[in-house]
Design a protein around this motif. Structure first.
Motif, PDB file in Angstrom:
ATOM      1  N   ARG A   1     -27.001  20.781   1.915  1.00  0.00           N
ATOM      2  CA  ARG A   1     -27.286  22.022   1.155  1.00  0.00           C
ATOM      3  C   ARG A   1     -26.424  23.173   1.661  1.00  0.00           C
ATOM      4  O   ARG A   1     -26.000  24.035   0.896  1.00  0.00           O
ATOM      5  N   GLN A   2     -26.147  23.196   2.962  1.00  0.00           N
ATOM      6  CA  GLN A   2     -25.313  24.255   3.544  1.00  0.00           C
ATOM      7  C   GLN A   2     -23.825  24.051   3.270  1.00  0.00           C
ATOM      8  O   GLN A   2     -23.006  24.916   3.585  1.00  0.00           O
ATOM      9  N   GLY A   3     -23.461  22.883   2.717  1.00  0.00           N
ATOM     10  CA  GLY A   3     -22.062  22.593   2.425  1.00  0.00           C
ATOM     11  C   GLY A   3     -21.279  22.076   3.620  1.00  0.00           C
ATOM     12  O   GLY A   3     -20.057  21.905   3.533  1.00  0.00           O
ATOM     13  N   LYS A   4     -21.954  21.842   4.723  1.00  0.00           N
ATOM     14  CA  LYS A   4     -21.257  21.380   5.929  1.00  0.00           C
ATOM     15  C   LYS A   4     -21.076  19.854   5.928  1.00  0.00           C
ATOM     16  O   LYS A   4     -20.159  19.342   6.541  1.00  0.00           O
ATOM     17  N   TRP A   5     -21.999  19.138   5.270  1.00  0.00           N
ATOM     18  CA  TRP A   5     -21.924  17.679   5.171  1.00  0.00           C
ATOM     19  C   TRP A   5     -21.578  17.402   3.717  1.00  0.00           C
ATOM     20  O   TRP A   5     -22.451  17.303   2.863  1.00  0.00           O
ATOM     21  N   ARG A   6     -20.283  17.315   3.418  1.00  0.00           N
ATOM     22  CA  ARG A   6     -19.849  17.349   2.018  1.00  0.00           C
ATOM     23  C   ARG A   6     -20.068  16.032   1.286  1.00  0.00           C
ATOM     24  O   ARG A   6     -20.377  16.015   0.099  1.00  0.00           O
ATOM     25  N   HIS A   7     -19.855  14.924   1.975  1.00  0.00           N
ATOM     26  CA  HIS A   7     -20.069  13.600   1.366  1.00  0.00           C
ATOM     27  C   HIS A   7     -20.795  12.705   2.348  1.00  0.00           C
ATOM     28  O   HIS A   7     -20.545  12.766   3.560  1.00  0.00           O
ATOM     29  N   LEU A   8     -21.666  11.852   1.795  1.00  0.00           N
ATOM     30  CA  LEU A   8     -22.405  10.876   2.608  1.00  0.00           C
ATOM     31  C   LEU A   8     -22.476   9.581   1.811  1.00  0.00           C
ATOM     32  O   LEU A   8     -23.108   9.535   0.754  1.00  0.00           O
ATOM     33  N   TRP A   9     -21.802   8.568   2.329  1.00  0.00           N
ATOM     34  CA  TRP A   9     -21.725   7.287   1.633  1.00  0.00           C
ATOM     35  C   TRP A   9     -22.224   6.176   2.535  1.00  0.00           C
ATOM     36  O   TRP A   9     -21.875   6.117   3.725  1.00  0.00           O
ATOM     37  N   ARG A  10     -23.036   5.284   1.991  1.00  0.00           N
ATOM     38  CA  ARG A  10     -23.405   4.064   2.689  1.00  0.00           C
ATOM     39  C   ARG A  10     -22.222   3.104   2.668  1.00  0.00           C
ATOM     40  O   ARG A  10     -21.548   2.996   1.629  1.00  0.00           O
ATOM     41  N   VAL A  11     -21.948   2.460   3.778  1.00  0.00           N
ATOM     42  CA  VAL A  11     -20.974   1.369   3.810  1.00  0.00           C
ATOM     43  C   VAL A  11     -21.714   0.123   3.348  1.00  0.00           C
ATOM     44  O   VAL A  11     -22.667  -0.323   4.016  1.00  0.00           O
ATOM     45  N   ALA A  12     -21.325  -0.411   2.207  1.00  0.00           N
ATOM     46  CA  ALA A  12     -22.062  -1.530   1.610  1.00  0.00           C
ATOM     47  C   ALA A  12     -22.156  -2.692   2.586  1.00  0.00           C
ATOM     48  O   ALA A  12     -21.162  -3.070   3.229  1.00  0.00           O
ATOM     49  N   GLY A  13     -23.358  -3.211   2.702  1.00  0.00           N
ATOM     50  CA  GLY A  13     -23.576  -4.383   3.540  1.00  0.00           C
ATOM     51  C   GLY A  13     -23.715  -4.087   5.010  1.00  0.00           C
ATOM     52  O   GLY A  13     -23.736  -5.015   5.828  1.00  0.00           O
ATOM     53  N   SER A  14     -23.833  -2.797   5.374  1.00  0.00           N
ATOM     54  CA  SER A  14     -23.864  -2.441   6.790  1.00  0.00           C
ATOM     55  C   SER A  14     -24.795  -1.254   6.995  1.00  0.00           C
ATOM     56  O   SER A  14     -24.947  -0.421   6.099  1.00  0.00           O
ATOM     57  N   TYR A  15     -25.423  -1.184   8.170  1.00  0.00           N
ATOM     58  CA  TYR A  15     -26.219   0.013   8.483  1.00  0.00           C
ATOM     59  C   TYR A  15     -25.274   1.048   9.074  1.00  0.00           C
ATOM     60  O   TYR A  15     -25.238   1.304  10.279  1.00  0.00           O
ATOM     61  N   ALA A  16     -24.439   1.579   8.178  1.00  0.00           N
ATOM     62  CA  ALA A  16     -23.386   2.513   8.579  1.00  0.00           C
ATOM     63  C   ALA A  16     -23.091   3.435   7.412  1.00  0.00           C
ATOM     64  O   ALA A  16     -23.396   3.120   6.258  1.00  0.00           O
TER      65      ALA A  16
END
Ligand SMILES: O=C(O)CC1=CCC(=O)O1
Length: 96
Positions: free
Chosen positions: A36-51
């Motif tokens: 919401r603050q714009g500091k974490w612009r993108h967050l993607w799950r790496v498919a098939g991994s807890y990453a």
């Protein structure tokens, strides 16, 4: 400054489920507030991994360190960071 941040989560197998759930809930709230603050612009799950692969937009290295080290899952993650700069072929004006 933009940074690519890769986080791999390694929760101990013997961590009680309710403890893990509580840490994950705090992680989610913290991550969503930074988005919401714009500091974490993108967050993607790496498919098939807890990453995940994330893009952070912060003032400098010190702010990135401050934000990442405050993650509730920080003690349980392997983290790698790469600084980013604008690609000359990008059509996105907010790349910087
Ligand atoms: O599940 C993950 O990849 C770790 C994580 C980062 C932000 C969040 O909510 O979970």
């Amino acid at each position: 400054m933009l940074f690519k941040v890769e986080m791999k989560v390694n929760l101990p197998h013997d961590m009680p489920a309710e403890v893990a759930a509580e840490i994950k809930a705090r992680e989610k709230a913290y991550a969503q507030e930074l988005q919401r603050q714009g500091k974490w612009r993108h967050l993607w799950r790496v498919a098939g991994s807890y990453a995940n692969v994330s893009i952070f937009d912060v003032a400098d290295n010190a702010e990135l360190q401050e934000l990442v080290s405050a993650l509730p899952l920080f003690p349980y993650m392997d983290i790698s960071v790469a600084p980013l700069c604008r690609h000359p072929s990008s059509i996105h004006q907010d790349d910087r």
